[in-house]
Design a protein around this motif. Structure first.
Motif, short mmCIF file in Angstrom:
data_model
loop_
_atom_site.label_atom_id
_atom_site.label_comp_id
_atom_site.label_asym_id
_atom_site.label_seq_id
_atom_site.Cartn_x
_atom_site.Cartn_y
_atom_site.Cartn_z
N ARG A 279 102.85 -39.71 24.57
CA ARG A 279 103.78 -38.67 24.19
C ARG A 279 104.35 -37.99 25.44
O ARG A 279 103.63 -37.63 26.36
CB ARG A 279 103.09 -37.59 23.34
N ASP A 280 105.65 -37.82 25.45
CA ASP A 280 106.27 -37.00 26.48
C ASP A 280 105.94 -35.53 26.20
O ASP A 280 105.71 -35.14 25.05
CB ASP A 280 107.79 -37.20 26.48
N LEU A 281 105.92 -34.73 27.25
CA LEU A 281 105.65 -33.30 27.08
C LEU A 281 106.60 -32.66 26.06
O LEU A 281 106.20 -31.76 25.32
CB LEU A 281 105.81 -32.58 28.42
N SER A 282 107.84 -33.13 26.05
CA SER A 282 108.82 -32.54 25.13
C SER A 282 108.54 -32.88 23.67
O SER A 282 109.12 -32.28 22.77
CB SER A 282 110.24 -32.99 25.50
N GLU A 283 107.66 -33.85 23.44
CA GLU A 283 107.22 -34.15 22.08
C GLU A 283 106.01 -33.31 21.68
O GLU A 283 105.75 -33.12 20.49
CB GLU A 283 106.84 -35.63 21.96
N ILE A 284 105.29 -32.82 22.67
CA ILE A 284 104.04 -32.09 22.40
C ILE A 284 104.25 -30.59 22.29
O ILE A 284 103.79 -29.94 21.34
CB ILE A 284 103.00 -32.41 23.50
N LEU A 285 104.96 -30.00 23.24
CA LEU A 285 105.01 -28.54 23.33
C LEU A 285 105.79 -27.83 22.23
O LEU A 285 105.47 -26.68 21.90
CB LEU A 285 105.53 -28.12 24.70
N PRO A 286 106.82 -28.43 21.62
CA PRO A 286 107.50 -27.71 20.53
C PRO A 286 106.57 -27.28 19.40
O PRO A 286 106.82 -26.25 18.75
CB PRO A 286 108.55 -28.72 20.04
N ALA A 287 105.48 -28.01 19.17
CA ALA A 287 104.54 -27.63 18.12
C ALA A 287 103.75 -26.38 18.49
O ALA A 287 103.11 -25.76 17.62
CB ALA A 287 103.57 -28.79 17.84
N PHE A 288 103.78 -25.99 19.76
CA PHE A 288 103.04 -24.82 20.23
C PHE A 288 103.98 -23.66 20.58
O PHE A 288 103.64 -22.79 21.37
CB PHE A 288 102.21 -25.18 21.47
N GLU A 289 105.15 -23.67 19.98
CA GLU A 289 106.18 -22.70 20.35
C GLU A 289 105.68 -21.25 20.24
O GLU A 289 105.86 -20.45 21.17
CB GLU A 289 107.41 -22.90 19.48
N GLU A 290 105.06 -20.90 19.13
CA GLU A 290 104.61 -19.52 18.94
C GLU A 290 103.55 -19.13 19.97
O GLU A 290 103.57 -18.02 20.52
CB GLU A 290 104.05 -19.33 17.53
#
Length: 409
Positions: A279-290
């Motif tokens: 997974r690219d970082l841009s696939e992982i971090l959006p799920a941790f937005e809050e």
């Protein structure tokens, strides 16, 4: 496109693959509209459609000349044409087949052979590259400009997080990145740590294989892929959640492991599992937005220009993730009008094709500067170093910006 494969490639893995790809092409020419080298040179043979014709002639048995090799060399492998193509032609895979067979049939000049061998030997091996980079950074002010452009200012490394977490992810540290810009990896680990995720680096994992693959050393590139799979596999069996990529060029290559090793019975199954986990970082971090919003604060940066690497937007077909995360953190994220076009870095392209590479860089810099940003961010080590050599505006990895905004800092 109709094909009639020559005996040397008929009923081979490369032949079957090339035949299937060529038959998808309908000659529409949409690809030329988004090809950087066609824009610069205006030569049909320096666009995807022309190169496809050259490869078609090659696999049908036509003579392969040094001119053929030159036109294939000029291709950035940015794969913008794949995004544009309405027929789904997998040009990136086709051009690698074409290069492989052109290399076998055409003798390069000695200087080219020597340069490519040095690049394929030194860059993927951290034990060789690191001392060379350290020496270059020590004498950087004395280096000629073109060489100085390849040597970024030495970073003062941040502290690697030491807390253990139940959630664990592997990260490929890469071959050149730890020496050139070590804080990209460290910032990745620190951001994941703030989200309750432990970052693991397998000590025996090394180059993803991209350098050797694109230079035509295919067998060596496959060995790089196998070595990484072997290094990662014990952690995969222990149940790591993902294999994190913070260099989009590496991510695009690792996501091709199942294809590259499809004919290797000992590794094909494991390669598929590695691809599933990557997974690219841009696939992982959006799920941790809050969580990220709660863990960060504004630190003087408001306006950011985002340069999406070709290996992210065309190679991995990932768009919007970085903008979403940075936008959620209160940043004004701006894209240049030619955001779909390559900056000219393209792995070793800036070394093997400097005239074209620097022209593309300068064009990209002008578009980015027009956005009046305080900072330029990207997602690939090559793009970052290449762009920074052409501007005084700071250029950094977007994860370093996120790490800088962590409230705990």
């Amino acid at each position: 496109m109709q094909t009639n494969l020559a005996d040397f490639i008929r009923n081979t893995a490369d032949g079957d693959e090339a035949d299937a790809i060529l038959r998808k092409c309908v000659h529409c020419g949409f690809c030329t509209a988004t090809c950087p080298t066609y824009h610069l040179l205006g030569d049909e043979l320096d666009g995807p459609r022309g190169r496809i014709y050259l490869i078609k002639q090659m696999v049908e048995g036509a003579p392969v000349t040094r001119s053929t090799l030159t036109h294939l060399d000029r291709c950035l492998t940015c794969r913008s044409c794949e995004t544009t193509c309405p027929s789904g032609v997998q040009y990136g895979r086709l051009v690698e087949i074409g290069r492989k067979h052109a290399e076998e049939k055409v003798a390069r000049p000695l200087r080219q052979r020597a340069l490519r061998r040095v690049l394929a030997t030194v860059l993927p091996r951290r034990a060789l590259f690191s001392p060379v980079m350290r020496l270059g950074q020590q004498v950087r002010p004395l280096l000629p400009r073109r060489l100085r452009d390849k040597v970024p200012v030495r970073q003062r490394p941040l502290a690697w997080p030491t807390e253990k977490h139940a959630r664990r992810m592997l990260m490929l540290s890469g071959c050149v990145q730890p020496s050139m810009m070590p804080n990209i990896n460290i910032a990745t680990a620190r951001v994941l740590d703030a989200l309750g995720i432990e970052t693991i680096v397998a000590p025996d994992a090394g180059c993803c294989g991209a350098f050797r693959l694109h230079l035509g050393y295919v067998d060596d590139a496959l060995d790089d892929a196998r070595a990484n799979i072997d290094a990662w596999w014990p952690y995969v069996e222990q149940g790591v959640e993902a294999i994190v990529m913070n260099a989009s060029g590496c991510g695009a290559t690792v996501k091709e492991y199942a294809y590259l090793l499809r004919n290797d019975p000992a590794y094909s199954g494991r390669a598929r599992r590695i691809v599933e986990l990557t997974r690219d970082l841009s696939e992982i971090l959006p799920a941790f937005e809050e969580q990220l919003v709660a863990a960060t604060r504004r630190r003087g940066i408001q306006t950011v220009a985002w340069h999406p690497p070709c290996t992210l937007q065309h190679g991995q077909q990932l768009r919007g993730g970085v903008e979403k995360v940075l936008g959620a953190l209160g940043l004004d994220v701006r894209l240049p009008v030619d955001s779909h076009l390559c900056c000219g870095s393209a792995g070793t392209y800036s070394i093997t094709q400097p005239r074209l590479s620097y022209t593309l860089r300068n064009q990209k810099i002008e578009r980015l500067k027009a956005l009046e940003p305080q900072l330029i961010v990207s997602a690939n080590i090559g793009c970052i170093a290449h762009l920074q050599s052409g501007t005084t505006i700071p250029v950094t990895h977007w994860i370093e910006l996120v790490e800088h905004m962590l409230a705990a800092n």
